[in-house]
Design a protein around this motif. Structure first.
Motif, PDB file in Angstrom:
ATOM      1  N   ASP A 128      69.418  27.484  22.521  1.00  0.00           N
ATOM      2  CA  ASP A 128      69.475  27.235  23.953  1.00  0.00           C
ATOM      3  C   ASP A 128      69.490  28.684  24.823  1.00  0.00           C
ATOM      4  N   ARG A 129      69.776  29.771  24.024  1.00  0.00           N
ATOM      5  CA  ARG A 129      70.139  30.954  25.189  1.00  0.00           C
ATOM      6  C   ARG A 129      70.058  32.304  24.209  1.00  0.00           C
ATOM      7  N   LEU A 130      69.471  33.336  24.720  1.00  0.00           N
ATOM      8  CA  LEU A 130      69.503  34.601  24.016  1.00  0.00           C
ATOM      9  C   LEU A 130      69.527  35.498  25.331  1.00  0.00           C
ATOM     10  N   VAL A 131      70.110  36.808  25.176  1.00  0.00           N
ATOM     11  CA  VAL A 131      70.503  37.566  26.159  1.00  0.00           C
ATOM     12  C   VAL A 131      70.232  38.983  25.351  1.00  0.00           C
ATOM     13  N   ILE A 132      69.460  39.706  25.864  1.00  0.00           N
ATOM     14  CA  ILE A 132      69.285  41.170  25.120  1.00  0.00           C
ATOM     15  C   ILE A 132      69.055  42.078  26.321  1.00  0.00           C
ATOM     16  N   THR A 133      69.275  43.436  25.975  1.00  0.00           N
ATOM     17  CA  THR A 133      68.919  44.495  26.850  1.00  0.00           C
ATOM     18  C   THR A 133      67.516  45.159  26.430  1.00  0.00           C
ATOM     19  N   TRP A 134      66.953  45.799  27.508  1.00  0.00           N
ATOM     20  CA  TRP A 134      65.566  45.926  27.391  1.00  0.00           C
ATOM     21  C   TRP A 134      65.274  47.422  27.930  1.00  0.00           C
ATOM     22  N   ALA A 135      64.562  48.227  27.293  1.00  0.00           N
ATOM     23  CA  ALA A 135      64.234  49.589  27.886  1.00  0.00           C
ATOM     24  C   ALA A 135      62.935  50.131  26.810  1.00  0.00           C
ATOM     25  N   ASN A 136      62.238  50.921  27.718  1.00  0.00           N
ATOM     26  CA  ASN A 136      61.124  51.607  26.875  1.00  0.00           C
ATOM     27  C   ASN A 136      61.956  52.411  25.745  1.00  0.00           C
ATOM     28  N   ARG A 139      51.583  49.865  14.715  1.00  0.00           N
ATOM     29  CA  ARG A 139      52.768  49.550  14.788  1.00  0.00           C
ATOM     30  C   ARG A 139      54.039  50.135  15.654  1.00  0.00           C
ATOM     31  N   THR A 140      53.479  50.492  16.789  1.00  0.00           N
ATOM     32  CA  THR A 140      54.465  51.364  17.712  1.00  0.00           C
ATOM     33  C   THR A 140      55.583  50.548  18.123  1.00  0.00           C
ATOM     34  N   VAL A 141      56.860  51.072  18.159  1.00  0.00           N
ATOM     35  CA  VAL A 141      57.742  50.685  18.825  1.00  0.00           C
ATOM     36  C   VAL A 141      57.936  50.938  20.400  1.00  0.00           C
ATOM     37  N   GLU A 142      57.682  49.988  21.148  1.00  0.00           N
ATOM     38  CA  GLU A 142      57.348  50.113  22.654  1.00  0.00           C
ATOM     39  C   GLU A 142      58.644  49.904  23.331  1.00  0.00           C
ATOM     40  N   LEU A 143      59.516  48.958  22.953  1.00  0.00           N
ATOM     41  CA  LEU A 143      60.744  48.447  23.587  1.00  0.00           C
ATOM     42  C   LEU A 143      61.796  48.404  22.734  1.00  0.00           C
TER      43      LEU A 143
END
Length: 156
Positions: free
Chosen positions: A73-81, A58-62
């Motif tokens: 209709d729409r989803l906006v997220i930020t994303w990082a390792n 169950r590693t949190v990768e992002l």
């Protein structure tokens, strides 16, 4: 110093409804069936989200933040390792745009931008999104996702 940025856009058509596509992205019990990961959040603007490997570790990768939510209709997220969560420069942005079409289908457009050019993340995104979105399409249309971790036979 400003680093060069790049982006990636993937468009696919899926025999499904906008609601089912949105749930496939945001519901952990569905995402793990085609992605091998769970996307976990309360999906409110400003909330954190985590991309957790759906296995025993169950590693949190992002990690990231929910920027905009407009179901279905729409989803906006930020994303990082997860290992780079403390570095503001490490974050990119993902936009999921879901548009209903006649014939019982939707067009899903995934735009991943603000990526650092030539980074490991940019390389991973170019390989990862096509496999993940193809698996989502297969899952929603047939009930069976693809093995998104599969390697080419020539690499075996």
């Amino acid at each position: 110093m400003t680093r060069e940025k790049t982006s990636f856009v993937y468009v696919t058509y899926i025999l499904s409804t906008p609601e089912k596509v949105f749930e496939a992205i945001t519901k952990p019990d569905i995402a793990k069936r085609y992605w091998g990961h769970e996307n976990v959040s309360d999906w409110r603007p400003g909330s954190k989200w985590e991309h957790i490997r759906a296995n025993d570790t169950r590693t949190v990768e992002l990690v990231g933040e929910v920027i905009e939510v407009s179901p279905p209709d729409r989803l906006v997220i930020t994303w990082a390792n997860a290992s780079q969560a403390a570095d503001p420069e490490a974050y990119s942005r993902v936009t999921f745009a879901i548009e209903e079409f006649n014939g019982g289908m939707v067009r899903l457009t995934v735009s991943h931008d603000e990526l650092q050019a030539d980074s490991g993340m940019a390389k991973g995104v170019k390989q990862g999104w096509p496999a993940v979105l193809s698996s989502m399409k297969s899952f929603l249309e047939t009930g069976q996702g693809l093995d998104v971790f599969a390697k080419p036979k020539s690499a075996a």
